[in-house]
Design a protein around this motif. Sequence first.
Motif, PDB file in Angstrom:
ATOM      1  N   LEU A 150      -4.933   2.325   8.386  1.00 29.96           N
ATOM      2  CA  LEU A 150      -5.723   1.784   7.030  1.00 29.96           C
ATOM      3  C   LEU A 150      -5.022   2.246   5.730  1.00 29.96           C
ATOM      4  O   LEU A 150      -5.350   1.863   4.839  1.00 29.96           O
ATOM      5  CB  LEU A 150      -7.278   2.060   7.076  1.00 29.96           C
ATOM      6  CG  LEU A 150      -8.157   1.123   7.823  1.00 29.96           C
ATOM      7  CD1 LEU A 150      -9.601   1.067   7.332  1.00 29.96           C
ATOM      8  CD2 LEU A 150      -7.550  -0.353   7.735  1.00 29.96           C
ATOM      9  N   ALA A 151      -4.536   3.517   5.950  1.00 29.72           N
ATOM     10  CA  ALA A 151      -4.029   4.139   4.824  1.00 29.72           C
ATOM     11  C   ALA A 151      -2.782   3.389   4.278  1.00 29.72           C
ATOM     12  O   ALA A 151      -2.215   3.743   3.253  1.00 29.72           O
ATOM     13  CB  ALA A 151      -3.069   5.604   5.459  1.00 29.72           C
ATOM     14  N   GLN A 152      -2.203   2.413   5.143  1.00 31.41           N
ATOM     15  CA  GLN A 152      -1.289   1.447   4.374  1.00 31.41           C
ATOM     16  C   GLN A 152      -1.928   0.516   3.423  1.00 31.41           C
ATOM     17  O   GLN A 152      -0.920  -0.327   2.676  1.00 31.41           O
ATOM     18  CB  GLN A 152      -0.726   0.626   5.558  1.00 31.41           C
ATOM     19  CG  GLN A 152       0.312   1.448   6.511  1.00 31.41           C
ATOM     20  CD  GLN A 152       0.575   0.953   7.986  1.00 31.41           C
ATOM     21  OE1 GLN A 152       0.488  -0.549   7.847  1.00 31.41           O
ATOM     22  NE2 GLN A 152       0.730   1.734   8.770  1.00 31.41           N
ATOM     23  N   LEU A 153      -3.076   0.471   3.328  1.00 29.33           N
ATOM     24  CA  LEU A 153      -3.934  -0.487   2.174  1.00 29.33           C
ATOM     25  C   LEU A 153      -3.407   0.005   0.699  1.00 29.33           C
ATOM     26  O   LEU A 153      -4.267   0.744   0.070  1.00 29.33           O
ATOM     27  CB  LEU A 153      -5.268  -0.528   2.573  1.00 29.33           C
ATOM     28  CG  LEU A 153      -5.555  -1.404   3.807  1.00 29.33           C
ATOM     29  CD1 LEU A 153      -7.230  -1.347   4.158  1.00 29.33           C
ATOM     30  CD2 LEU A 153      -5.386  -2.958   3.361  1.00 29.33           C
ATOM     31  N   HIS A 154      -2.179   0.013   0.315  1.00 26.59           N
ATOM     32  CA  HIS A 154      -1.945   0.548  -0.902  1.00 26.59           C
ATOM     33  C   HIS A 154      -2.902   0.084  -2.060  1.00 26.59           C
ATOM     34  O   HIS A 154      -2.981   1.064  -3.181  1.00 26.59           O
ATOM     35  CB  HIS A 154      -0.582   0.213  -1.239  1.00 26.59           C
ATOM     36  CG  HIS A 154       0.532   0.777  -0.106  1.00 26.59           C
ATOM     37  ND1 HIS A 154       0.438   2.419   0.176  1.00 26.59           N
ATOM     38  CD2 HIS A 154       1.109   0.359   0.755  1.00 26.59           C
ATOM     39  CE1 HIS A 154       1.191   2.195   1.127  1.00 26.59           C
ATOM     40  NE2 HIS A 154       1.834   1.307   1.624  1.00 26.59           N
ATOM     41  N   SER A 155      -3.468  -0.949  -2.160  1.00 30.11           N
ATOM     42  CA  SER A 155      -4.064  -1.543  -3.201  1.00 30.11           C
ATOM     43  C   SER A 155      -5.445  -1.126  -3.456  1.00 30.11           C
ATOM     44  O   SER A 155      -6.387  -1.453  -4.123  1.00 30.11           O
ATOM     45  CB  SER A 155      -4.079  -3.010  -3.382  1.00 30.11           C
ATOM     46  OG  SER A 155      -2.817  -3.498  -3.519  1.00 30.11           O
ATOM     47  N   LEU A 156      -6.071  -0.295  -2.197  1.00 30.49           N
ATOM     48  CA  LEU A 156      -7.286  -0.233  -2.042  1.00 30.49           C
ATOM     49  C   LEU A 156      -7.949   0.751  -3.232  1.00 30.49           C
ATOM     50  O   LEU A 156      -7.477   1.918  -3.539  1.00 30.49           O
ATOM     51  CB  LEU A 156      -7.636   0.432  -0.672  1.00 30.49           C
ATOM     52  CG  LEU A 156      -9.007   0.224  -0.038  1.00 30.49           C
ATOM     53  CD1 LEU A 156      -9.441  -1.185   0.209  1.00 30.49           C
ATOM     54  CD2 LEU A 156      -9.289   0.885   1.122  1.00 30.49           C
TER      55      LEU A 156
END
Lengths: 313, 195
Positions: A150-156
């Motif tokens: 989930l750490a790949q959700l850069h836009s979060l």
Amino acid sequence: LPAGLSQWFPALEVLDVSGTGLTEMGTELLSLPCLHTLLAKNNRLGGPGSLPKGLGQAPLARSLRVLNLSGNRFSEVPPALLQLRGLRSLSLGGNRLHGIPPDIQELQSLEFLYLGGNFITAIPPELAKLPSLRYLVLCDNKIQSIPPQLAQLHSLRSLSLHNNLLTYLPREILNLVHLDELSLRGNPLVVRFVRDLTYNPPSLQELAGRTIKTRNIPYTPSDLPESLVRYLSLASNCPNPKCGGVYFDSCVRQIKFVDFCGKYRLPLMHYLCSPECSSPFSSASQSSTSQSESDSEDEASVAAHRMQKVLLG
Amino acid sequence: MEQPVQTETWKAQSLEELVRILHQIFAEDKVSVEEVQALMESYESNPEEWLQYAKFDQYRYTRNLVDNGNGKFNLMILCWGEGHGSSIHDHTDSHCFMKILQGNLKETLFEWPEKKGNGEMTKKSERVLRENQCAYINDSIGLHRVENISHTESAVSLHLYSPPFNTCNTFDQRTGHKHKVTMTFYSQFGERTVC
């Protein structure tokens, strides 16, 4: 939906049929080329036929931006929904979902995803393949762990995880540099130092794999059976900066606490390739037994300062 | 605030009238908590009158200033999206009135943590406030968390704080540790505040 809807209102852009007791939405939807917002909350949707067949081929698949199906009876995300490639905002809050399908990654334009108030127990790593996702709500579910992917959700920007069954978070959560809001209250987060002492020694296959990787022994797909080639590609790097090693299945799970701007201490889980490895969070100490609860957490503190509003309390 | 000899029974027919009567009440030296609470509750929420102040944010609840009461009080409208909630907080020695204009809000009351406390904070009670109900709290009553627990409906509430304040403490439920925060307005008098 009334028959002839698309004939009377061909230019319809916003349709709100919330609170009307609908049990299904039929083919009338397929002929509305301009529809960008569909609100159908608090109905009785959830059974087969809730959404019409052929949705993926309809103009709706490209035009629909906002879909609100909260307060219905969906026990799974209807596969037809995943064909709405233009969807930016999806709400399925307050339904009966037990999981999230990996194919959620099809909704590549998704920016807002509300799944609060369901019975979700796990999050598929594929959820992380949504590059535009800014707001993710998973509160009031039964989630026990967060996949590190989930750490790949850069836009979060905002992540809502309150009232779940989380005991720790993956260390990778610190990589979410744009995260402004993180709600974690109502989770049984461990508050005391925990060390997983059940370390299973690595198998011979694992030891061989580690050696190949750390010594950069060259190999080509023709040298090995396909299963072993795949196995070697799954190596994870040990986060211990002094180690530089890799691990496959055998690792030590360790929970460390990270201070967020001196306000809250969050338990973060990370993996080490052996009990002798020390975490990136600790300073010079090599021996696992001499690590104390208040290890210096330089790298983590810097990352933690970026998260302005961790709403734990 | 102390009890005057006789409390008036007001009925505010509109938001404008509510504000006008509040100015009148707070112009006096002594103001009664019961009087203000009854006045706030008497106003029947009419969205047409407050829609201009009700600006929602996708990520968290917003505070929208309606009137600054000649320095005696702050009247503001809070907008809560689905699942939005506040942290546990105090009220900096002020009086706080909270009236529901739309939807429902859950209020959970907490005891103040012990001075040397390092354990889970104690929940005193919780309740769900319905439309037009008005709750009251001050620091001697305790601390609270307010949240919109609905996953389908947004909520709007009208808050009066006297005297006005812009800092308070938030508390970590697991440890009782407090942290001072500064509050800001998302909009003032119907205009979006640009930070």
